[in-house]
Design a protein around this motif. Structure first.
Motif, PDB file in Angstrom:
ATOM      1  N   ARG A  55       9.920 -73.212 -32.449  1.00 42.09           N
ATOM      2  CA  ARG A  55      11.385 -74.074 -31.901  1.00 42.09           C
ATOM      3  C   ARG A  55      11.803 -74.460 -33.171  1.00 42.09           C
ATOM      4  NH1 ARG A  55      12.934 -73.898 -26.605  1.00 42.09           N
ATOM      5  NH2 ARG A  55      11.228 -72.455 -24.846  1.00 42.09           N
ATOM      6  N   LEU A  56      13.107 -74.838 -33.157  1.00 40.08           N
ATOM      7  CA  LEU A  56      13.801 -75.228 -34.592  1.00 40.08           C
ATOM      8  C   LEU A  56      14.440 -76.903 -33.341  1.00 40.08           C
ATOM      9  CD1 LEU A  56      16.623 -72.849 -35.214  1.00 40.08           C
ATOM     10  CD2 LEU A  56      14.316 -73.541 -36.676  1.00 40.08           C
ATOM     11  N   THR A  57      14.135 -77.489 -34.471  1.00 43.28           N
ATOM     12  CA  THR A  57      14.400 -79.277 -34.011  1.00 43.28           C
ATOM     13  C   THR A  57      15.558 -79.395 -34.860  1.00 43.28           C
ATOM     14  OG1 THR A  57      12.870 -80.290 -35.522  1.00 43.28           O
ATOM     15  CG2 THR A  57      12.401 -79.522 -33.364  1.00 43.28           C
ATOM     16  N   PHE A  58      16.324 -80.616 -34.213  1.00 40.78           N
ATOM     17  CA  PHE A  58      17.420 -81.235 -35.304  1.00 40.78           C
ATOM     18  C   PHE A  58      17.400 -82.755 -35.973  1.00 40.78           C
ATOM     19  CE2 PHE A  58      19.296 -77.987 -33.006  1.00 40.78           C
ATOM     20  CZ  PHE A  58      19.518 -77.342 -33.870  1.00 40.78           C
ATOM     21  N   GLU A  59      16.394 -83.314 -36.795  1.00 38.77           N
ATOM     22  CA  GLU A  59      15.923 -84.440 -36.574  1.00 38.77           C
ATOM     23  C   GLU A  59      14.835 -84.703 -35.933  1.00 38.77           C
ATOM     24  OE1 GLU A  59      16.887 -86.047 -39.094  1.00 38.77           O
ATOM     25  OE2 GLU A  59      18.556 -85.766 -40.374  1.00 38.77           O
ATOM     26  N   GLY A  60      14.222 -84.090 -35.696  1.00 43.14           N
ATOM     27  CA  GLY A  60      12.831 -84.089 -34.676  1.00 43.14           C
ATOM     28  C   GLY A  60      13.275 -83.806 -33.535  1.00 43.14           C
ATOM     29  N   ARG A  61      14.605 -83.332 -33.041  1.00 42.45           N
ATOM     30  CA  ARG A  61      14.879 -83.232 -31.692  1.00 42.45           C
ATOM     31  C   ARG A  61      15.483 -82.025 -31.159  1.00 42.45           C
ATOM     32  NH1 ARG A  61      17.351 -88.174 -32.763  1.00 42.45           N
ATOM     33  NH2 ARG A  61      19.331 -87.197 -33.059  1.00 42.45           N
ATOM     34  N   ARG A  62      14.606 -81.806 -30.027  1.00 40.69           N
ATOM     35  CA  ARG A  62      15.471 -80.005 -29.859  1.00 40.69           C
ATOM     36  C   ARG A  62      16.572 -80.307 -29.669  1.00 40.69           C
ATOM     37  NH1 ARG A  62       9.770 -77.106 -26.622  1.00 40.69           N
ATOM     38  NH2 ARG A  62       8.142 -77.457 -28.774  1.00 40.69           N
ATOM     39  N   SER A  63      16.848 -80.749 -28.611  1.00 40.53           N
ATOM     40  CA  SER A  63      19.007 -80.960 -28.728  1.00 40.53           C
ATOM     41  C   SER A  63      19.514 -81.066 -29.451  1.00 40.53           C
ATOM     42  CB  SER A  63      18.794 -80.878 -27.245  1.00 40.53           C
ATOM     43  OG  SER A  63      18.986 -82.009 -27.497  1.00 40.53           O
ATOM     44  N   VAL A  64      20.814 -80.859 -29.848  1.00 41.08           N
ATOM     45  CA  VAL A  64      22.028 -81.932 -30.605  1.00 41.08           C
ATOM     46  C   VAL A  64      23.046 -81.722 -29.899  1.00 41.08           C
ATOM     47  CG1 VAL A  64      22.365 -79.260 -31.888  1.00 41.08           C
ATOM     48  CG2 VAL A  64      22.445 -82.129 -32.890  1.00 41.08           C
ATOM     49  N   GLU A  65      23.740 -82.484 -30.810  1.00 39.36           N
ATOM     50  CA  GLU A  65      25.186 -82.217 -30.655  1.00 39.36           C
ATOM     51  C   GLU A  65      25.744 -82.468 -31.862  1.00 39.36           C
ATOM     52  OE1 GLU A  65      28.169 -85.012 -28.323  1.00 39.36           O
ATOM     53  OE2 GLU A  65      27.610 -83.662 -27.006  1.00 39.36           O
ATOM     54  N   HIS A 100      20.485 -71.984 -27.162  1.00 40.78           N
ATOM     55  CA  HIS A 100      20.697 -72.270 -25.358  1.00 40.78           C
ATOM     56  C   HIS A 100      22.138 -73.039 -25.295  1.00 40.78           C
ATOM     57  CE1 HIS A 100      19.991 -74.147 -21.638  1.00 40.78           C
ATOM     58  NE2 HIS A 100      20.213 -72.830 -21.453  1.00 40.78           N
ATOM     59  N   LEU A 101      22.692 -72.392 -25.081  1.00 44.57           N
ATOM     60  CA  LEU A 101      24.498 -73.307 -24.610  1.00 44.57           C
ATOM     61  C   LEU A 101      24.553 -73.291 -23.144  1.00 44.57           C
ATOM     62  CD1 LEU A 101      25.960 -70.912 -26.969  1.00 44.57           C
ATOM     63  CD2 LEU A 101      24.698 -73.126 -27.537  1.00 44.57           C
ATOM     64  N   ALA A 102      23.746 -74.571 -22.351  1.00 45.55           N
ATOM     65  CA  ALA A 102      23.697 -75.079 -21.141  1.00 45.55           C
ATOM     66  C   ALA A 102      25.055 -75.494 -20.421  1.00 45.55           C
ATOM     67  CB  ALA A 102      22.646 -75.807 -21.218  1.00 45.55           C
ATOM     68  N   ARG A 103      25.800 -75.613 -21.904  1.00 48.79           N
ATOM     69  CA  ARG A 103      26.705 -76.847 -21.290  1.00 48.79           C
ATOM     70  C   ARG A 103      28.227 -75.620 -21.919  1.00 48.79           C
ATOM     71  NH1 ARG A 103      26.350 -83.122 -23.761  1.00 48.79           N
ATOM     72  NH2 ARG A 103      23.801 -83.187 -22.406  1.00 48.79           N
ATOM     73  N   LEU A 121      29.987 -79.515 -29.560  1.00 54.00           N
ATOM     74  CA  LEU A 121      28.899 -78.458 -29.440  1.00 54.00           C
ATOM     75  C   LEU A 121      27.758 -78.659 -28.462  1.00 54.00           C
ATOM     76  CD1 LEU A 121      28.665 -75.637 -28.811  1.00 54.00           C
ATOM     77  CD2 LEU A 121      28.375 -75.760 -31.258  1.00 54.00           C
ATOM     78  N   HIS A 122      27.101 -79.160 -27.316  1.00 53.35           N
ATOM     79  CA  HIS A 122      25.945 -78.741 -27.346  1.00 53.35           C
ATOM     80  C   HIS A 122      24.806 -77.938 -27.385  1.00 53.35           C
ATOM     81  CE1 HIS A 122      22.771 -81.446 -25.450  1.00 53.35           C
ATOM     82  NE2 HIS A 122      22.598 -79.631 -24.624  1.00 53.35           N
TER      83      HIS A 122
END
Length: 433
Positions: free
Chosen positions: A123-133, A160-163, A100-101
């Motif tokens: 804005r939420l981050t995941f280990e410092g990144r704005r996107s996560v899988e 945001h579910l871009a894919r 899930l992206h």
């Protein structure tokens, strides 16, 4: 009234029961909860809101789970029962068959409907990144975001579910409105783009807080969070949409009013059974108990109310769970003993509940009545639970103990109405929690 029961002197290891939720792979983020996956130097988190994940399925109302999402933004509103000055979210892809992206995510204080308060969007981050899988069958928590929240404040989580996601892990019956927009709108404060709605939650399994309330050091004095574990009655079936009238909401409000505030988390799934899985109604209670109740951050007590579907589906003409096994009182009690052992192995206080009256409902029959009576007698008299709450007597019609009192009946003679859910909360002896 909640009665104290004698405690058992021996604890039985429940590693097998809890192993179902252990070891989930997480890519690009840290595992949620208070166990090995949490950062040792991070804040002390407590769950402030929770929902139990389910596999994609049809339901009593239309939902988006089977189709999933593609190039869309999903906005979901939940109410926390604990405050703090930092927040994070927990996401679940427990039933996904592919990664899930998450292209972007925000959290904000709710204004009205799909609108959020200006200046509160984080804005939420995941280990410092704005996107996560999130891998298939995985779960994760976001990094902390500086957002001050008060108990009983509504927060809005936007993804945001871009894919293309494929079928979505979700919670079918939210009794709260969620919103969808085409394109990327995670930072929108207005509601204009969100022109579709549903009454389910998707991918979102929790909101945790830190820096206030339990997380600020009151946990030991108050006993930690309270999880209500069960089926549709716990889930809040027939309660008023968007008004937070489940019995979990009523109990949290009562605790706060009594000067003993504690977070109350809802781990109900409509139609759920103790002993058997269902495509519509989730994994059996004995399989999901660790993930949905015991492993939530900061939990100290679990209240278990479950079993009516185990004994009632065999009486019902509903096509959603057929063929339904005929479950005996002994089998149902054995299932509850597994829950008790798992809770005690975790050091969590576990409170049992008698099953509500079911006379006149589609779950009622001579056999179901006999099993319900035998099970309720065991809850009251065995002493195996640390304590119990007697919903059977608290909500029964004085003129007919087999039925819900008319003033508490939603109309199906099985689920309480808003007043009935308040009565459930009033039936609890807060000291015994």
């Amino acid at each position: 009234m909640l009665s104290r029961a004698r405690t058992r002197t021996s604890l039985v290891a429940a590693a097998a029961a809890l192993a179902l939720t252990a070891g989930l792979a997480v890519t690009g983020a840290h595992a949620s909860g208070s166990g090995a996956g949490s950062r040792p130097s991070g804040p002390a988190w407590t769950a402030a809101w929770a929902a139990s994940p389910q596999r994609a399925s049809t339901g009593f109302k239309a939902n988006w789970s089977e189709d999933g999402f593609s190039g869309q933004t999903l906005r979901q509103v939940v109410r926390v029962t604990e405050g703090g000055d930092r927040a994070r979210i927990r996401l679940s892809n427990a039933y996904g068959t592919s990664p899930l992206h998450i292209a972007g995510a925000t959290i904000a204080r709710t204004k009205k409907g799909a609108a959020v308060e200006e200046g509160s969007v984080r804005r939420l981050t995941f280990e410092g990144r704005r996107s996560v899988e999130i891998p298939a069958h995985g779960q994760l928590s976001s990094d902390e975001a500086g957002l001050e929240l008060k108990p009983f404040e509504s927060v809005t989580v936007t993804l945001h579910l871009a894919r293309t996601t494929g079928p979505a892990t979700f919670h079918a019956q939210s009794f709260a409105t969620s919103y969808r927009a085409d394109g990327e709108h995670v930072g929108d404060t207005g509601a204009g783009a969100f022109d579709e709605s549903t009454e389910s939650w998707y991918f979102l399994s929790g909101v945790d807080v830190a820096g206030g309330g339990v997380a600020a050091g009151k946990k030991a004095r108050r006993g930690g969070g309270v999880v209500l574990f069960g089926d549709s009655t716990t889930d809040g079936f027939a309660s008023s949409t968007d008004l937070n009238r489940r019995w979990s909401d009523a109990l949290a409000e009562r605790l706060a009013k009594a000067g003993a505030p504690r977070p109350v988390l809802n781990a109900g799934i409509g139609g759920n059974l103790v002993l058997n899985d269902s495509a519509w109604y989730g994994e059996r209670g004995t399989a999901r108990f660790g993930r949905d109740a015991l492993d939530l951050p900061g939990v100290g007590t679990v209240v278990v109310l479950e079993g009516l579907n185990d004994i009632g589906f065999s009486e019902s003409d509903t096509p959603t769970y057929k063929p339904a096994p005929k479950v005996s009182a002994e089998e149902l009690i054995a299932g509850h003993r597994k829950l008790i052992r798992a809770a005690k192995a975790k050091g969590v206080r576990v409170v049992g509940a008698t099953l509500l009256p079911l006379g006149g409902s589609d779950h009622y029959g001579e056999r179901a009545a006999e099993v319900s009576d035998a099970f309720n007698s065991w809850v009251r008299n065995s002493g195996e639970y640390d304590a119990y709450v007697d919903f059977d007597r608290a909500l029964a019609d004085p003129a007919d103990g087999e039925r819900l009192a008319p003033r508490f009946d939603s109309g199906d003679h099985l689920h309480p109405n808003d007043a009935g859910y308040r009565a459930m909360a009033e039936a609890v002896d807060l000291e015994a929690l």
